[in-house]
Design a protein around this motif. Structure first.
Motif, PDB file in Angstrom:
ATOM      1  N   ARG A 187       0.814  -1.233   0.000  1.00 57.99           N
ATOM      2  CA  ARG A 187       0.000   0.000   0.000  1.00 57.99           C
ATOM      3  C   ARG A 187       0.838   1.269   0.000  1.00 57.99           C
ATOM      4  NH1 ARG A 187      -5.003  -1.337   4.197  1.00 57.99           N
ATOM      5  NH2 ARG A 187      -5.709  -3.241   3.169  1.00 57.99           N
ATOM      6  N   ARG A 188       2.077   1.159  -0.357  1.00 62.00           N
ATOM      7  CA  ARG A 188       2.955   2.319  -0.461  1.00 62.00           C
ATOM      8  C   ARG A 188       3.292   2.565  -1.929  1.00 62.00           C
ATOM      9  NH1 ARG A 188       5.599   4.149   4.092  1.00 62.00           N
ATOM     10  NH2 ARG A 188       5.205   2.966   5.999  1.00 62.00           N
ATOM     11  N   VAL A 189       3.229   3.807  -2.328  1.00 59.70           N
ATOM     12  CA  VAL A 189       3.586   4.178  -3.698  1.00 59.70           C
ATOM     13  C   VAL A 189       5.103   4.271  -3.800  1.00 59.70           C
ATOM     14  CG1 VAL A 189       3.383   5.934  -5.480  1.00 59.70           C
ATOM     15  CG2 VAL A 189       1.416   5.410  -4.029  1.00 59.70           C
ATOM     16  N   ILE A 190       5.650   3.604  -4.787  1.00 57.49           N
ATOM     17  CA  ILE A 190       7.090   3.640  -5.010  1.00 57.49           C
ATOM     18  C   ILE A 190       7.400   4.870  -5.865  1.00 57.49           C
ATOM     19  CG2 ILE A 190       9.072   2.382  -5.915  1.00 57.49           C
ATOM     20  CD1 ILE A 190       7.424  -0.188  -5.620  1.00 57.49           C
ATOM     21  N   PRO A 191       8.134   5.838  -5.349  1.00 57.52           N
ATOM     22  CA  PRO A 191       8.410   7.055  -6.128  1.00 57.52           C
ATOM     23  C   PRO A 191       9.096   6.731  -7.447  1.00 57.52           C
ATOM     24  CG  PRO A 191       9.066   7.332  -3.818  1.00 57.52           C
ATOM     25  CD  PRO A 191       8.757   5.880  -4.011  1.00 57.52           C
ATOM     26  N   HIS A 192       8.669   7.446  -8.492  1.00 51.98           N
ATOM     27  CA  HIS A 192       9.261   7.176  -9.805  1.00 51.98           C
ATOM     28  C   HIS A 192      10.704   7.655  -9.897  1.00 51.98           C
ATOM     29  CE1 HIS A 192       7.941  11.392 -10.154  1.00 51.98           C
ATOM     30  NE2 HIS A 192       8.882  11.526 -11.054  1.00 51.98           N
ATOM     31  N   ASP A 193      11.087   8.558  -8.980  1.00 48.14           N
ATOM     32  CA  ASP A 193      12.454   9.072  -9.002  1.00 48.14           C
ATOM     33  C   ASP A 193      13.315   8.463  -7.901  1.00 48.14           C
ATOM     34  OD1 ASP A 193      11.052  10.222  -6.953  1.00 48.14           O
ATOM     35  OD2 ASP A 193      11.828  12.254  -7.261  1.00 48.14           O
ATOM     36  N   LEU A 194      12.869   7.325  -7.331  1.00 50.92           N
ATOM     37  CA  LEU A 194      13.646   6.687  -6.270  1.00 50.92           C
ATOM     38  C   LEU A 194      14.962   6.158  -6.822  1.00 50.92           C
ATOM     39  CD1 LEU A 194      13.757   5.659  -3.328  1.00 50.92           C
ATOM     40  CD2 LEU A 194      12.627   3.568  -4.115  1.00 50.92           C
ATOM     41  N   ARG A 195      16.009   6.429  -6.117  1.00 53.88           N
ATOM     42  CA  ARG A 195      17.327   5.961  -6.499  1.00 53.88           C
ATOM     43  C   ARG A 195      17.961   5.222  -5.329  1.00 53.88           C
ATOM     44  NH1 ARG A 195      15.172   7.107 -10.334  1.00 53.88           N
ATOM     45  NH2 ARG A 195      15.831   8.345 -12.137  1.00 53.88           N
ATOM     46  N   PRO A 196      18.764   4.197  -5.574  1.00 57.13           N
ATOM     47  CA  PRO A 196      19.208   3.718  -6.887  1.00 57.13           C
ATOM     48  C   PRO A 196      18.099   3.009  -7.658  1.00 57.13           C
ATOM     49  CG  PRO A 196      20.019   2.278  -5.154  1.00 57.13           C
ATOM     50  CD  PRO A 196      19.378   3.438  -4.460  1.00 57.13           C
ATOM     51  N   VAL A 197      18.279   2.936  -8.946  1.00 54.32           N
ATOM     52  CA  VAL A 197      17.271   2.330  -9.812  1.00 54.32           C
ATOM     53  C   VAL A 197      17.082   0.852  -9.471  1.00 54.32           C
ATOM     54  CG1 VAL A 197      16.652   1.826 -12.207  1.00 54.32           C
ATOM     55  CG2 VAL A 197      17.767   3.992 -11.635  1.00 54.32           C
ATOM     56  N   ALA A 198      18.169   0.180  -9.066  1.00 57.12           N
ATOM     57  CA  ALA A 198      18.053  -1.245  -8.717  1.00 57.12           C
ATOM     58  C   ALA A 198      17.111  -1.458  -7.545  1.00 57.12           C
ATOM     59  CB  ALA A 198      19.437  -1.811  -8.403  1.00 57.12           C
ATOM     60  N   LEU A 199      17.105  -0.523  -6.588  1.00 51.34           N
ATOM     61  CA  LEU A 199      16.184  -0.625  -5.453  1.00 51.34           C
ATOM     62  C   LEU A 199      14.745  -0.468  -5.918  1.00 51.34           C
ATOM     63  CD1 LEU A 199      15.439  -0.713  -2.454  1.00 51.34           C
ATOM     64  CD2 LEU A 199      15.949   1.742  -2.338  1.00 51.34           C
ATOM     65  N   ARG A 200      14.506   0.507  -6.774  1.00 52.38           N
ATOM     66  CA  ARG A 200      13.139   0.707  -7.277  1.00 52.38           C
ATOM     67  C   ARG A 200      12.668  -0.512  -8.066  1.00 52.38           C
ATOM     68  NH1 ARG A 200      10.096   2.803 -11.524  1.00 52.38           N
ATOM     69  NH2 ARG A 200       8.288   4.027 -10.809  1.00 52.38           N
ATOM     70  N   ASP A 201      13.539  -1.069  -8.898  1.00 54.21           N
ATOM     71  CA  ASP A 201      13.166  -2.263  -9.667  1.00 54.21           C
ATOM     72  C   ASP A 201      12.855  -3.433  -8.736  1.00 54.21           C
ATOM     73  OD1 ASP A 201      13.549  -0.788 -11.944  1.00 54.21           O
ATOM     74  OD2 ASP A 201      15.559  -1.577 -12.352  1.00 54.21           O
ATOM     75  N   GLU A 202      13.630  -3.576  -7.642  1.00 54.88           N
ATOM     76  CA  GLU A 202      13.391  -4.659  -6.689  1.00 54.88           C
ATOM     77  C   GLU A 202      12.046  -4.482  -5.987  1.00 54.88           C
ATOM     78  OE1 GLU A 202      14.223  -8.000  -4.049  1.00 54.88           O
ATOM     79  OE2 GLU A 202      14.657  -7.404  -6.111  1.00 54.88           O
ATOM     80  N   LEU A 203      11.720  -3.249  -5.600  1.00 49.08           N
ATOM     81  CA  LEU A 203      10.443  -2.993  -4.934  1.00 49.08           C
ATOM     82  C   LEU A 203       9.272  -3.261  -5.869  1.00 49.08           C
ATOM     83  CD1 LEU A 203      11.372   0.273  -3.006  1.00 49.08           C
ATOM     84  CD2 LEU A 203      10.953  -1.973  -2.009  1.00 49.08           C
ATOM     85  N   ILE A 204       9.405  -2.841  -7.121  1.00 52.58           N
ATOM     86  CA  ILE A 204       8.331  -3.073  -8.095  1.00 52.58           C
ATOM     87  C   ILE A 204       8.136  -4.571  -8.323  1.00 52.58           C
ATOM     88  CG2 ILE A 204       7.656  -2.754 -10.504  1.00 52.58           C
ATOM     89  CD1 ILE A 204       9.022  -0.038 -10.431  1.00 52.58           C
ATOM     90  N   GLU A 205       9.233  -5.295  -8.466  1.00 50.15           N
ATOM     91  CA  GLU A 205       9.135  -6.745  -8.679  1.00 50.15           C
ATOM     92  C   GLU A 205       8.518  -7.435  -7.468  1.00 50.15           C
ATOM     93  OE1 GLU A 205      12.009 -10.612  -9.680  1.00 50.15           O
ATOM     94  OE2 GLU A 205      12.840  -8.577  -9.585  1.00 50.15           O
ATOM     95  N   LEU A 206       8.908  -7.012  -6.264  1.00 46.16           N
ATOM     96  CA  LEU A 206       8.337  -7.612  -5.055  1.00 46.16           C
ATOM     97  C   LEU A 206       6.841  -7.340  -4.964  1.00 46.16           C
ATOM     98  CD1 LEU A 206      11.032  -6.942  -2.310  1.00 46.16           C
ATOM     99  CD2 LEU A 206      10.227  -9.160  -3.118  1.00 46.16           C
ATOM    100  N   GLY A 207       6.421  -6.118  -5.303  1.00 46.35           N
ATOM    101  CA  GLY A 207       4.990  -5.824  -5.295  1.00 46.35           C
ATOM    102  C   GLY A 207       4.220  -6.727  -6.237  1.00 46.35           C
ATOM    103  N   ASP A 208       4.769  -6.949  -7.444  1.00 51.38           N
ATOM    104  CA  ASP A 208       4.107  -7.845  -8.403  1.00 51.38           C
ATOM    105  C   ASP A 208       4.078  -9.283  -7.876  1.00 51.38           C
ATOM    106  OD1 ASP A 208       3.785  -5.669 -10.067  1.00 51.38           O
ATOM    107  OD2 ASP A 208       5.602  -6.089 -11.246  1.00 51.38           O
ATOM    108  N   LEU A 209       5.163  -9.723  -7.235  1.00 52.56           N
ATOM    109  CA  LEU A 209       5.212 -11.096  -6.733  1.00 52.56           C
ATOM    110  C   LEU A 209       4.227 -11.300  -5.579  1.00 52.56           C
ATOM    111  CD1 LEU A 209       9.065 -11.758  -6.796  1.00 52.56           C
ATOM    112  CD2 LEU A 209       7.334 -12.692  -8.334  1.00 52.56           C
ATOM    113  N   PHE A 210       4.101 -10.315  -4.696  1.00 57.56           N
ATOM    114  CA  PHE A 210       3.137 -10.441  -3.600  1.00 57.56           C
ATOM    115  C   PHE A 210       1.706 -10.482  -4.140  1.00 57.56           C
ATOM    116  CE2 PHE A 210       6.463  -9.112  -0.548  1.00 57.56           C
ATOM    117  CZ  PHE A 210       6.179 -10.007   0.461  1.00 57.56           C
ATOM    118  N   ARG A 211       1.410  -9.652  -5.130  1.00 52.35           N
ATOM    119  CA  ARG A 211       0.062  -9.679  -5.718  1.00 52.35           C
ATOM    120  C   ARG A 211      -0.205 -10.998  -6.434  1.00 52.35           C
ATOM    121  NH1 ARG A 211       1.223  -4.140  -5.962  1.00 52.35           N
ATOM    122  NH2 ARG A 211       2.516  -4.377  -7.817  1.00 52.35           N
ATOM    123  N   ALA A 212       0.812 -11.533  -7.094  1.00 48.24           N
ATOM    124  CA  ALA A 212       0.640 -12.833  -7.753  1.00 48.24           C
ATOM    125  C   ALA A 212       0.442 -13.940  -6.719  1.00 48.24           C
ATOM    126  CB  ALA A 212       1.858 -13.139  -8.633  1.00 48.24           C
TER     127      ALA A 212
END
Length: 517
Positions: free
Chosen positions: A189-214
């Motif tokens: 329920r947290r929005v991942i900022p589009h400008d979050l850095r490092p990019v690898a952290l943002r990609d990991e958070l996005i992937e984890l969100g998709d995996l939890f929803r799946a």
């Protein structure tokens, strides 16, 4: 003006109008019902809104195919209703009345959300002015003489065709303007900022969100997978907290760590066993973490409330406590005492009865001479429930014999008896069984047990502790033991794994008993 409209209605045939509606069948259900304003049509029910909408459109199309052509002499049904479909009701009289015009047509309109469809006979001017209206059939005869002619056309004035237009399609709901916003990635329920850095952290958070929803869409749970996801989430949120210095993220990371530990433990305990890291599943005598915590609570209570000094007195108090927990009374036979490896059990029993901690119907000698067919009833007043019903322990009547049986099985181990292990060694063996990780290594996460914490459980100094550790090693109870100035490390052997009670979290040291070393 109103009188003129009424006169026209009396002279001309009213325009036909019917409505097909799509409504919910009831609360708490996805079913819908279809109703039609025509008297001959019965109500229909469908399991979903999509199926109901398709059936409603098909029902309306059937009416359109079966309906006769628009009647040239029909009075505009839209005008009869005040042309509310295309003229807003401002509450004030209009400066100039709306003037109908053109051929009579059969038009179909629908609402924006697609919940109702309406077919009506109206003039072509009203049909053209109504947003989203679609003409299906136009009347062929010339315009009736008593129908007002359209105003003179000029530059910029809309033209209306009298040609027949036939179509089988039903107008779709009016589209709502869509605001194009960039998609927001979320996790927990947290929005991942589009400008979050490092990019690898943002990609990991996005992937984890998709995996939890799946994972939430799975038919069957996979606790091992869920534990892995929680561990990844804990690491990612910790990094996120370090980057943004937000305390709530660090708190969420700790929650994920706890969830990972609990989920993995639940996965290992689903069938009453824990899988070791190097071998097959272990069937433990105490099968659930609640029983392990109860075992540690009894050890802590004895360490803080024993009336006798030394390891032998503490071992005796421990076994009597397990026999009389919950009610403060129980039965005992001589063999229960002789199996503890005590040097002088009669003297210890007399000390307990002398200080009032233990009550017997006879003497200590009678207790040691008793056999299973004539067991001796014993009473420990401090363990009896108080007037308010509270007792030192929270476990129930079914758990007490399991704990007592577990302790008796541990201290009566065949190898301990064969090597003639002392009562202190047996007390240490029982204590170490409650201070391991799931693989049998000593201490939380296998990091060893602090000596100051161990001294609160077993009353040894460092010299005595080394002697008892050597006895446990000789009895094939402990292996790879190493005693330093601060910790005792090692691992319980595989044969005693069923007697272990793994730590689910580090426990505080029990308070030392008054008057005990």
């Amino acid at each position: 003006m109103t009188q003129a409209a009424v006169s026209e209605l009396d002279e001309r045939v009213p325009g036909r109008r019917w409505t097909v509606r799509l409504d919910a069948a009831g609360r708490g259900s996805a079913a819908v019902r279809i109703t039609c304003s025509r008297p001959a049509c019965t109500e229909q029910r469908h399991p979903s809104a999509a199926a109901g909408r398709a059936a409603a459109v098909a029902h309306l199309k059937a009416h359109l195919h079966a309906a006769p052509a628009p009647r040239a002499e029909a009075y505009c049904a839209c005008r009869a209703a005040g042309c509310h479909t295309h003229l807003p009701d401002t509450g004030r009289a209009r400066a100039e009345p709306w003037r109908c015009g053109g051929a009579v047509v059969l038009a179909v309109i629908t609402d924006r959300e697609g919940r109702w469809w309406q077919a009506m006979e109206c003039c072509s001017r009203c049909a053209a002015a109504t947003p989203g209206a679609r003409t299906t059939v136009t009347s062929q005869p010339p315009r009736p003489a008593n129908c007002p002619a359209p105003q003179a056309t000029g530059a910029g004035t809309p033209q209306f065709s009298g040609q027949q237009v036939v179509t089988d399609s039903v107008p779709a709901p009016r589209s709502t303007p869509v605001r194009h916003r960039p998609p927001q990635a979320k996790i927990a329920r947290r929005v991942i900022p589009h400008d979050l850095r490092p990019v690898a952290l943002r990609d990991e958070l996005i992937e984890l969100g998709d995996l939890f929803r799946a994972y939430q869409q799975r038919d069957q749970p996979d606790l091992a997978l869920l534990a892995d996801l929680q561990e990844r989430k804990a690491r990612a949120f910790t990094t996120w907290a370090d980057v943004t210095s937000e305390g709530a993220l660090r708190w969420e990371a700790r929650r994920a760590e706890q969830a990972a530990v609990a989920t993995r433990l639940q996965h290992r305990q689903r069938t009453g066993s824990i899988a070791t890291t190097d071998g097959p599943a272990v069937a433990r005598h105490l099968t659930v973490p609640e029983q392990w915590e109860h075992a540690r609570s009894v050890l802590a209570h004895v360490a803080g409330h024993t009336p006798l000094r030394g390891p032998e007195g503490r071992l005796l108090v421990l076994m009597l406590t397990l026999r009389t927990a919950n009610t403060g009374s129980g039965n005992l036979v001589g063999q229960d005492l002789t199996a503890l490896g005590l040097t002088d059990p009669v003297d210890l029993v007399e000390k307990l009865t002398g200080c009032g901690w233990l009550r017997l119907p006879g003497t200590a000698g009678d207790l040691l001479a008793s056999r299973p067919e004539n067991a001796t009833p014993i009473t420990v007043p401090s363990l009896a429930p108080g007037e308010d019903g509270t007792a030192p322990f929270t476990f129930g009547r079914k758990t007490r014999p399991k704990l007592s049986g577990w302790a008796q099985k541990a201290i009566s181990d065949k190898r301990l008896r064969k090597t003639k292990a002392t009562a202190g060694t047996r007390l240490l063996a029982l204590t170490l069984a409650t201070q391991t990780d799931t693989s049998g290594r000593l201490g939380p996460d296998g990091g060893g047990i602090a000596l100051n914490a161990l001294a609160a459980w077993v009353p040894f100094d460092s010299t005595e502790l080394q002697h008892h550790v050597d006895q446990l090693t000789a009895a094939d109870w402990l292996t790879d033991a190493a005693l330093t100035d601060t910790h005792l490390t090692g691992q319980l052997t595989e044969r005693v794994h069923p007697l272990t009670c793994p730590l689910t979290c580090p426990l505080p040291c029990p308070p030392p008993a008054a008057g005990t070393p």
